[in-house]
Scaffold this motif. Structure first.
Motif, mmCIF file in Angstrom:
data_model
loop_
_atom_site.group_PDB
_atom_site.id
_atom_site.type_symbol
_atom_site.label_atom_id
_atom_site.label_comp_id
_atom_site.label_asym_id
_atom_site.label_seq_id
_atom_site.Cartn_x
_atom_site.Cartn_y
_atom_site.Cartn_z
ATOM 1 N N ARG A 315 -11.839 12.854 -1.868
ATOM 2 C CA ARG A 315 -12.380 11.483 -1.354
ATOM 3 C C ARG A 315 -12.251 10.652 -2.862
ATOM 4 O O ARG A 315 -12.637 10.938 -3.825
ATOM 5 C CB ARG A 315 -13.712 11.852 -1.152
ATOM 6 N N ARG A 346 -2.405 5.189 5.879
ATOM 7 C CA ARG A 346 -2.779 5.023 7.163
ATOM 8 C C ARG A 346 -1.449 5.410 8.118
ATOM 9 O O ARG A 346 -1.462 6.023 9.116
ATOM 10 C CB ARG A 346 -3.069 3.505 7.424
ATOM 11 N N ASP A 360 -8.933 10.382 7.046
ATOM 12 C CA ASP A 360 -9.962 9.477 7.411
ATOM 13 C C ASP A 360 -10.387 8.562 6.284
ATOM 14 O O ASP A 360 -10.103 8.765 5.206
ATOM 15 C CB ASP A 360 -11.232 10.087 7.982
ATOM 16 N N TRP A 361 -11.055 7.301 6.770
ATOM 17 C CA TRP A 361 -11.243 6.413 5.833
ATOM 18 C C TRP A 361 -12.555 5.669 6.423
ATOM 19 O O TRP A 361 -12.498 5.483 7.618
ATOM 20 C CB TRP A 361 -10.095 5.372 5.607
ATOM 21 N N GLN A 362 -13.148 4.902 5.327
ATOM 22 C CA GLN A 362 -14.409 4.222 5.734
ATOM 23 C C GLN A 362 -14.618 3.127 4.814
ATOM 24 O O GLN A 362 -14.445 3.030 3.582
ATOM 25 C CB GLN A 362 -15.522 5.170 5.494
ATOM 26 N N ASN A 363 -14.958 1.986 5.593
ATOM 27 C CA ASN A 363 -14.963 0.704 4.670
ATOM 28 C C ASN A 363 -16.582 0.585 4.230
ATOM 29 O O ASN A 363 -17.473 1.094 4.897
ATOM 30 C CB ASN A 363 -14.871 -0.352 5.681
ATOM 31 N N MET A 364 -16.648 0.559 2.720
ATOM 32 C CA MET A 364 -18.001 0.822 2.309
ATOM 33 C C MET A 364 -18.702 -0.737 1.797
ATOM 34 O O MET A 364 -19.537 -0.727 1.335
ATOM 35 C CB MET A 364 -17.820 1.595 0.975
ATOM 36 N N VAL A 369 -12.358 0.729 0.229
ATOM 37 C CA VAL A 369 -12.229 1.603 1.273
ATOM 38 C C VAL A 369 -11.958 2.962 0.710
ATOM 39 O O VAL A 369 -11.378 3.177 -0.135
ATOM 40 C CB VAL A 369 -11.052 1.270 2.093
ATOM 41 N N TYR A 370 -12.689 3.909 1.207
ATOM 42 C CA TYR A 370 -12.709 5.356 0.557
ATOM 43 C C TYR A 370 -11.901 6.239 1.518
ATOM 44 O O TYR A 370 -12.256 6.259 2.931
ATOM 45 C CB TYR A 370 -14.042 5.829 0.363
ATOM 46 N N THR A 372 -10.778 10.137 2.843
ATOM 47 C CA THR A 372 -11.210 11.456 2.865
ATOM 48 C C THR A 372 -10.171 12.241 3.334
ATOM 49 O O THR A 372 -9.578 12.122 4.574
ATOM 50 C CB THR A 372 -12.503 11.712 3.693
#
Length: 376
Positions: A315, A346, A360-364, A369-370, A372
């Motif tokens: 991550r 992506r 997967d990715w997540q906007n923080m 953007v992190y 995983t």
């Protein structure tokens, strides 16, 4: 005429072999495919893989051991039958490997057999190759190691079934439109043309160097192909008819992996038990053929164990990933900033999934953007 029921017919004569299309059972065909002059033989012919020129020193890649020489030979034989049957589009046949593995000889043998000609090289003008693409059944290109910038677009267009439309010379509004029938067959060391979208439309034949005892003279290999061309084309024509008949009258054809549904059905007609596994291995091998633009994905696959570690996942920010891979031994070029690397990740999510890696990715917030990465 070699008949495949009322809906399909192949005309074989000394003037050539012509596949008369109809689109049975959802299979798509070129408008008409005619091969240069040859003479059908009465004894059923000869499989091309019986000739040495069609048997390069095939190897399984370390990262995809399921893509065995036997699987590659099955796919090559099915590809040749589909080519003769007029099924379009078909994947690009790409013989990939270092020197002395027989890749150039394979492409030459295909061009000799199917088109009665020899492979060429990529010129500086794309119109040269487009002319060949609308005239020849096979577009054979040898030693495509430093590809022109436009070549990937041309190859992608050929294997997606586009028409070649241009303004008619000496007119303002006249239009010339031609359906290319050529299927690309390429030999290369680097697969520099194979950006991700092209790689997914490629049938790679991966070669290693021949041992000295197994080498044969080029002239002997070429003469054998020339002398036995009619036998090979007879075999391919008969297999094309049998394949089309089986596909047309099958009660149910299972869903098969890969972009090319028609080609998948050809493989299924050859070997119903091995078809799904062979096409699945092909998908994984396609990911290894991408050129330098996708070195990042190749490095992730090669160093997945070290990257994921004991926790089974990685991550972090996209910009951190190349440094981590380099520390694990990857030889990576400079990819640019974090946004470019994030875009590559992506776009490569589907490719990584073929190797059992979930991304997967997540906007923080704050533009961070992190990503995983873990085992699926």
């Amino acid at each position: 005429y070699l008949s495949c029921g009322p809906a399909r017919m192949v005309r074989a004569s000394a003037d050539g072999l012509t596949v008369l299309p109809n689109g049975a059972n959802g299979v798509h065909f070129a408008s008409e495919t005619t091969l240069p002059e040859w003479q059908p033989v009465p004894d059923g012919g000869l499989s091309p893989l019986r000739l040495a020129a069609f048997r390069p020193a095939v190897k399984a890649p370390d990262d995809v051991p399921s893509y065995t020489p036997a699987v590659q030979e099955l796919l090559l034989e099915a590809w040749l039958v589909a080519l003769v049957a007029g099924i379009r589009p078909l994947p690009i046949l790409a013989a990939i490997g270092d020197r002395d593995g027989g890749k150039t000889r394979l492409i030459t043998a295909i061009c000799q057999t199917i088109g009665g000609n020899r492979p060429t090289t990529a010129s500086e003008d794309p119109r040269d190759l487009w002319t060949l693409a609308v005239q020849m059944p096979v577009l054979g290109l040898d030693n495509v190691d430093t590809a022109p910038a436009w070549l990937a677009d041309l190859l992608a267009a050929l294997v997606t079934g586009v028409s070649y439309q241009r303004r008619r010379m000496y007119t303002n509004t006249g239009l010339d439109s031609t359906e290319p029938v050529a299927v690309p067959a390429v030999s290369t060391r680097t697969a520099a043309f194979a950006r991700p979208d092209v790689a997914q439309r490629t049938l790679p034949i991966l070669t290693d160097a021949f041992q000295d005892a197994k080498r044969q003279a080029d002239n002997d290999l070429e003469n054998e192909v020339t002398e036995r061309r009619s036998e090979v084309l007879t075999w391919l024509a008969l297999r094309a008819v049998a394949m089309l008949d089986q596909v047309e009258h099958a009660n149910r054809i299972p869903a098969l992996p890969g972009r090319f549904v028609d080609f998948g059905r050809v493989v299924w007609s050859f070997d119903q038990e091995r078809a799904h596994a062979a096409l699945e291995a092909l998908q994984q091998a396609q990911a290894l053929t991408v050129g330098n633009s996708d070195d990042l994905l190749t490095a992730i696959v090669e160093h997945a164990d070290g990257l994921l570690g004991e926790s089974g996942q990685w991550r972090g920010k996209a910009a951190e990933l190349p440094g981590k891979l380099t520390a694990l031994g990857a030889d990576l070029p400079y990819f640019g900033g974090g946004k470019l690397i994030a875009g590559k990740l992506r776009e490569g999510k589907g490719t990584l999934a073929l190797f059992g890696l979930a991304l997967d990715w997540q906007n923080m917030g704050g533009g961070h953007v992190y990503f995983t990465l873990k085992r699926r």
